[in-house]
Scaffold this active site. Structure first.
Site, mmCIF file in Angstrom:
data_model
loop_
_atom_site.group_PDB
_atom_site.id
_atom_site.type_symbol
_atom_site.label_atom_id
_atom_site.label_comp_id
_atom_site.label_asym_id
_atom_site.label_seq_id
_atom_site.Cartn_x
_atom_site.Cartn_y
_atom_site.Cartn_z
ATOM 1 N N ARG A 81 -6.283 7.437 -23.784
ATOM 2 C CA ARG A 81 -6.614 6.934 -25.120
ATOM 3 C C ARG A 81 -8.067 6.506 -25.249
ATOM 4 N NH1 ARG A 81 -1.101 3.575 -26.242
ATOM 5 N NH2 ARG A 81 -1.093 3.558 -23.967
ATOM 6 N N ASP B 181 -1.894 10.374 -38.465
ATOM 7 C CA ASP B 181 -3.310 9.999 -38.571
ATOM 8 C C ASP B 181 -4.149 11.257 -38.753
ATOM 9 O OD1 ASP B 181 -3.680 11.125 -35.943
ATOM 10 O OD2 ASP B 181 -2.983 9.233 -35.098
ATOM 11 N N LYS C 146 -4.130 5.595 -41.704
ATOM 12 C CA LYS C 146 -3.816 4.218 -41.302
ATOM 13 C C LYS C 146 -5.102 3.454 -40.994
ATOM 14 C CE LYS C 146 -2.847 5.779 -36.566
ATOM 15 N NZ LYS C 146 -1.808 5.992 -35.569
ATOM 16 N N THR D 73 3.640 2.160 -35.276
ATOM 17 C CA THR D 73 3.073 3.118 -36.235
ATOM 18 C C THR D 73 4.149 4.031 -36.796
ATOM 19 O OG1 THR D 73 0.946 3.111 -35.082
ATOM 20 C CG2 THR D 73 1.398 4.981 -36.520
ATOM 21 N N ASP E 60 3.683 13.625 -33.526
ATOM 22 C CA ASP E 60 2.607 12.931 -32.811
ATOM 23 C C ASP E 60 2.676 13.322 -31.350
ATOM 24 O OD1 ASP E 60 0.422 11.337 -32.501
ATOM 25 O OD2 ASP E 60 1.380 9.471 -33.126
ATOM 26 N N GLU F 97 0.835 -1.202 0.000
ATOM 27 C CA GLU F 97 0.000 0.000 0.000
ATOM 28 C C GLU F 97 0.871 1.254 0.000
ATOM 29 O OE1 GLU F 97 -2.633 -0.067 3.297
ATOM 30 O OE2 GLU F 97 -3.686 -1.893 2.651
#
Length: 404
Positions: free
Chosen positions: A180, A255, A284, A318, A310, A123
């Site tokens: 994400r 992308d 992509k 990628t 990016d 912990e």
């Protein structure tokens, strides 16, 4: 508490010939800093310093600073009063202690005394070892791997400071984990980015400072009571690549979602370094998460130095495949820039064996010996940008001014 002793000898040394002090723009900025301060003790100290200096006179001006000795003495006393007033406290978890120390050094402060360790059963144990009642506290902690441990450390540190009656708690999250999953792309999945935001809000944070959030809409997952400053790490990359001798540069978005980020990077090169840069995009098609099925290029990269921009590099699959596509389309050299270099699993080895000339990342995530041994990897510091943001927020100054 404010330091009550005044360095009158230093002020007396600043006395010159008879006459009044000519106030310059730098002196006016110090006036603004006094007005911006909310700490009563600091205001009293600064007012005393001002009265001491304004009672002196000199006509000599330091050519380096553009200030008279009296004004320099005032600036030094002002800095000392602010530093010892204790209104600003910086704490860091174990997520990236090196970055926390660098930020504190940029602010001319020491990191707050705290223990963030583990009990025997694993912990997390948190203890703050100095008074934070009524203070403006900043907690520096990226939620990078190990994500859950770092996130729990952050939550418990915020809780500890809140229960210790801190006046305001700002979390500085250089890398925002769980970002994400920011929307539902299919049935029966969480929106993790929003859930983490709700956890932080529930613990009582007052503000968030982040660097290049995976998606801008994450700012909206926090309520209106918790403003979010999403700093653009790209400005550091622009300065780095602006100093390189690039031939026919083209900025590449890997992308469709990153086109805006790539466009800002391109505009930064054009406006700051007068480089005529092009813009291209890679489309992509993913077979599954972390696996790319096909890549298509939109734009012309023939005989060009390409910079893939990016927000993060995870396994680097990628990025490496995009580099191969660009080389096949006639690119001269391929560089890459990303704010967050996760480099999970085979990421570091893939970059070392890739067709890319150089990959530039920021130190939002702690480095490792394997990364340092990678000749293709360059790490830049984001500490100065974060330190300026913390100072401007504390002094109630503009954040957007940092990016002009």
């Amino acid at each position: 508490m404010c330091e009550n002793s005044h360095d009158e000898s230093g002020v007396k040394k600043a006395m010159g010939q008879n006459g009044e002090i000519n106030i310059n723009p730098d002196y006016q900025q110090l006036e603004n800093d006094i007005t911006a301060s909310n700490d009563i003790a600091v205001k009293k100290q600064l007012d005393v310093n001002k009265s001491l200096v304004c009672a002196t006179s000199t006509t000599d001006t330091n050519p380096k600073t553009g200030m008279t000795p009296a004004e320099e003495a005032f600036e030094d006393l002002t800095r000392k009063a602010k530093r010892h007033a204790g209104g600003l406290k910086i704490f860091s978890g174990n997520g990236n202690m090196a970055l926390g120390l660098e930020i504190a050094r940029n602010l001319d402060l020491n990191l707050g005394k705290a223990t963030v360790g583990r009990f025997a059963d694993g912990e997390i144990k948190v203890a703050i070892h100095e008074n934070v009642r009524g203070k403006d506290c900043y907690v520096i902690q990226p939620t990078c791997p190990p994500v859950n441990d770092n996130l729990m450390e952050l939550l418990l540190m915020v809780s500890t400071l809140s229960r210790a009656s801190a006046r305001r708690i700002t979390v500085v999250i250089p890398y925002y984990g769980y970002a994400r999953q920011d929307r539902k792309m299919q049935a029966r999945v969480p929106i993790s980015a929003a859930d983490v935001a709700r956890l932080l809000e529930a613990m009582g944070i007052d503000r968030v400072i982040a660097v290049d959030l995976h998606c801008g809409q994450i700012q909206g997952f926090f309520g209106p009571r918790v403003p979010v400053d999403n700093l653009d790490g790209g400005v550091i990359g622009v300065d780095y690549f602006g100093s390189k001798d690039l031939h026919n540069p083209v900025v590449i978005s890997p992308d469709a979602g990153g086109v805006y980020r790539a466009k800002k990077f391109k505009e930064g090169l054009e406006n700051k370094y007068e480089m005529e840069a092009g813009l291209a995009m890679i489309i992509k098609q993913r077979a599954r998460a972390g696996s790319i099925d096909q890549m298509d290029l939109v734009g012309n990269v023939k005989d060009a130095d390409c910079i893939i921009v990016d927000d993060m590099i995870d396994t680097a699959g990628t990025m490496c495949k995009a580099s191969d596509v660009l080389i096949a389309k006639g690119a001269r050299r391929v560089f890459a820039f990303a704010s967050h270099g996760l480099l999970s699993g085979p990421g570091n080895d893939r970059i070392a064996n890739s067709s890319m000339e150089e990959v530039v990342i920021l130190n939002t995530i702690p480095t490792s010996p394997q990364r340092q041994a990678n000749d293709k990897l360059t790490e830049l510091s984001v500490a100065e940008l974060l330190a300026k943001a913390i100072f401007n927020i504390h002094a109630k100054k503009s954040i957007s001014a940092l990016f002009k």
